[in-house]
Design a protein around this motif. Structure first.
Motif, PDB file in Angstrom:
ATOM      1  N   VAL A 123      29.492  74.468 109.237  1.00 47.43           N
ATOM      2  CA  VAL A 123      29.775  74.923 110.597  1.00 47.43           C
ATOM      3  C   VAL A 123      29.971  73.730 111.516  1.00 47.43           C
ATOM      4  N   SER A 124      29.086  72.740 111.403  1.00 45.44           N
ATOM      5  CA  SER A 124      29.166  71.557 112.261  1.00 45.44           C
ATOM      6  C   SER A 124      30.457  70.782 112.044  1.00 45.44           C
ATOM      7  N   ALA A 125      30.879  70.639 110.781  1.00 46.42           N
ATOM      8  CA  ALA A 125      32.109  69.902 110.488  1.00 46.42           C
ATOM      9  C   ALA A 125      33.312  70.553 111.159  1.00 46.42           C
ATOM     10  N   VAL A 179      33.169  73.013 113.879  1.00 49.13           N
ATOM     11  CA  VAL A 179      33.023  73.186 115.326  1.00 49.13           C
ATOM     12  C   VAL A 179      32.972  71.847 116.060  1.00 49.13           C
ATOM     13  N   ASP A 180      32.294  70.866 115.483  1.00 47.23           N
ATOM     14  CA  ASP A 180      32.096  69.594 116.176  1.00 47.23           C
ATOM     15  C   ASP A 180      33.144  68.541 115.859  1.00 47.23           C
ATOM     16  N   THR A 181      33.909  68.725 114.778  1.00 46.95           N
ATOM     17  CA  THR A 181      34.881  67.698 114.385  1.00 46.95           C
ATOM     18  C   THR A 181      36.300  68.239 114.391  1.00 46.95           C
ATOM     19  N   GLU A 182      36.574  69.204 113.506  1.00 47.73           N
ATOM     20  CA  GLU A 182      37.956  69.660 113.362  1.00 47.73           C
ATOM     21  C   GLU A 182      38.499  70.339 114.624  1.00 47.73           C
ATOM     22  N   MET A 183      37.698  71.182 115.254  1.00 49.99           N
ATOM     23  CA  MET A 183      38.208  71.897 116.426  1.00 49.99           C
ATOM     24  C   MET A 183      38.410  70.944 117.598  1.00 49.99           C
ATOM     25  N   ASP A 184      37.543  69.945 117.715  1.00 52.21           N
ATOM     26  CA  ASP A 184      37.746  68.934 118.755  1.00 52.21           C
ATOM     27  C   ASP A 184      39.036  68.161 118.509  1.00 52.21           C
ATOM     28  N   LEU A 185      39.303  67.851 117.230  1.00 51.83           N
ATOM     29  CA  LEU A 185      40.551  67.175 116.879  1.00 51.83           C
ATOM     30  C   LEU A 185      41.741  68.016 117.316  1.00 51.83           C
ATOM     31  N   VAL A 215      48.263  75.429 116.688  1.00 50.27           N
ATOM     32  CA  VAL A 215      47.729  76.635 117.324  1.00 50.27           C
ATOM     33  C   VAL A 215      47.100  77.549 116.278  1.00 50.27           C
ATOM     34  N   GLN A 216      47.824  77.791 115.198  1.00 51.52           N
ATOM     35  CA  GLN A 216      47.314  78.700 114.177  1.00 51.52           C
ATOM     36  C   GLN A 216      46.115  78.114 113.443  1.00 51.52           C
ATOM     37  N   ASP A 217      46.103  76.806 113.250  1.00 50.60           N
ATOM     38  CA  ASP A 217      44.977  76.203 112.546  1.00 50.60           C
ATOM     39  C   ASP A 217      43.711  76.250 113.392  1.00 50.60           C
ATOM     40  N   TYR A 218      43.857  76.206 114.692  1.00 48.32           N
ATOM     41  CA  TYR A 218      42.706  76.368 115.580  1.00 48.32           C
ATOM     42  C   TYR A 218      42.087  77.759 115.393  1.00 48.32           C
ATOM     43  N   LEU A 219      42.941  78.776 115.371  1.00 40.81           N
ATOM     44  CA  LEU A 219      42.455  80.137 115.135  1.00 40.81           C
ATOM     45  C   LEU A 219      41.879  80.289 113.732  1.00 40.81           C
ATOM     46  N   PHE A 220      42.509  79.623 112.783  1.00 41.40           N
ATOM     47  CA  PHE A 220      42.058  79.591 111.394  1.00 41.40           C
ATOM     48  C   PHE A 220      40.626  79.052 111.319  1.00 41.40           C
ATOM     49  N   LEU A 221      40.381  77.945 112.053  1.00 41.21           N
ATOM     50  CA  LEU A 221      39.069  77.298 111.992  1.00 41.21           C
ATOM     51  C   LEU A 221      37.963  78.165 112.590  1.00 41.21           C
ATOM     52  N   ILE A 222      38.298  78.961 113.577  1.00 43.48           N
ATOM     53  CA  ILE A 222      37.292  79.877 114.127  1.00 43.48           C
ATOM     54  C   ILE A 222      36.782  80.807 113.033  1.00 43.48           C
ATOM     55  N   GLN A 223      37.700  81.338 112.241  1.00 44.90           N
ATOM     56  CA  GLN A 223      37.306  82.238 111.156  1.00 44.90           C
ATOM     57  C   GLN A 223      36.554  81.494 110.048  1.00 44.90           C
ATOM     58  N   PHE A 224      36.928  80.239 109.813  1.00 44.31           N
ATOM     59  CA  PHE A 224      36.217  79.468 108.795  1.00 44.31           C
ATOM     60  C   PHE A 224      34.804  79.124 109.244  1.00 44.31           C
ATOM     61  N   ALA A 225      34.619  78.900 110.528  1.00 50.21           N
ATOM     62  CA  ALA A 225      33.264  78.684 111.036  1.00 50.21           C
ATOM     63  C   ALA A 225      32.414  79.939 110.799  1.00 50.21           C
TER      64      ALA A 225
END
Length: 221
Positions: free
Chosen positions: A75-77, A79-85, A42-52
């Motif tokens: 951004v693509s790596a 939004v399109d890869t990590e967040m989908d994972l 859950v936290q890493d998902y929120l983390f990735l939003i900020q990294f994007a």
């Protein structure tokens, strides 16, 4: 020696505490408590939003087409890869996309992501990519190390999909691109006078990454 390896060599204890954290070891041998991994997801998902957002900032601050392409790839790596994972993994762990998006950022999440954004806002692209490096390049290193363990990719390991993703070709290529971009920026902008401040930024980012693992392990809010 490439700039990333120089930075790691400058802070060996901090780096080893990050990549060898008990949370990481628990994923590698499958002993990590499941509630800790769910909280991390859950936290890493929120983390990735900020990294994007950080990579989008890199695009804004780009001074060349090469820099703009590197930022776009970052951004693509995410939004399109990590967040989908994370969405796929979370569903298998009983968490919906709505659960992820409605969660509140933990203190450890805020601490590292805002360090990165502040580095990008107040500094240049070299500062920003240095602050990003422990995450993007560090996860690739961790994924490779865990995949090499006897049980890392075993069907019995509940964390094998995470390990497979970060040790896989797609993420490894993204991490190598991040290394290359850091080298290009350093060749242009790094001076000996600037080196201590860059090491300090890398050290802070690495320590905050270790704190992020600790947050997951202790379920701290």
């Amino acid at each position: 020696m490439e700039i990333f390896e120089r930075l790691k060599a400058a802070v060996p204890d901090d780096w080893n505490a990050y990549v060898g954290h008990p949370f990481v070891r628990g994923m590698g041998d499958g002993t990590l408590p499941e509630p800790a991994f769910r909280h991390y997801l859950v936290q890493d998902y929120l983390f990735l939003i900020q990294f994007a957002r950080a990579y989008a900032l890199a695009g804004y601050k780009a001074r060349s087409l090469a820099d703009l392409k590197a930022a776009s790839a970052g951004v693509s790596a995410i939004v399109d890869t990590e967040m989908d994972l994370h969405v796929r993994l979370s569903e298998r762990w009983g968490l919906s996309a709505a659960d992820l998006e409605s969660a509140v950022e933990a203190r450890a999440t805020v601490a590292y992501t805002r360090l990165v954004l502040e580095a990008g806002m107040s500094g240049d692209l070299l500062d920003l990519y240095t602050a990003l490096a422990p995450c993007m390049i560090g996860y690739a290193e961790i994924g490779t190390a865990l995949a090499a363990l006897p049980g890392g990719l075993s069907p019995d390991n509940p964390y094998r999909e995470w390990i497979a993703e970060y040790s896989g070709e797609g993420f490894q290529e993204a991490a190598q691109a991040a290394r290359d971009q850091l080298d290009r920026l350093a060749a242009d902008r790094l001076t000996e006078a600037r080196w201590p401040a860059l090491v300090d930024l890398f050290r802070q980012a690495t320590r905050l990454e270790a704190d992020f693992w600790e947050m997951g392990l202790t379920l701290a809010e």
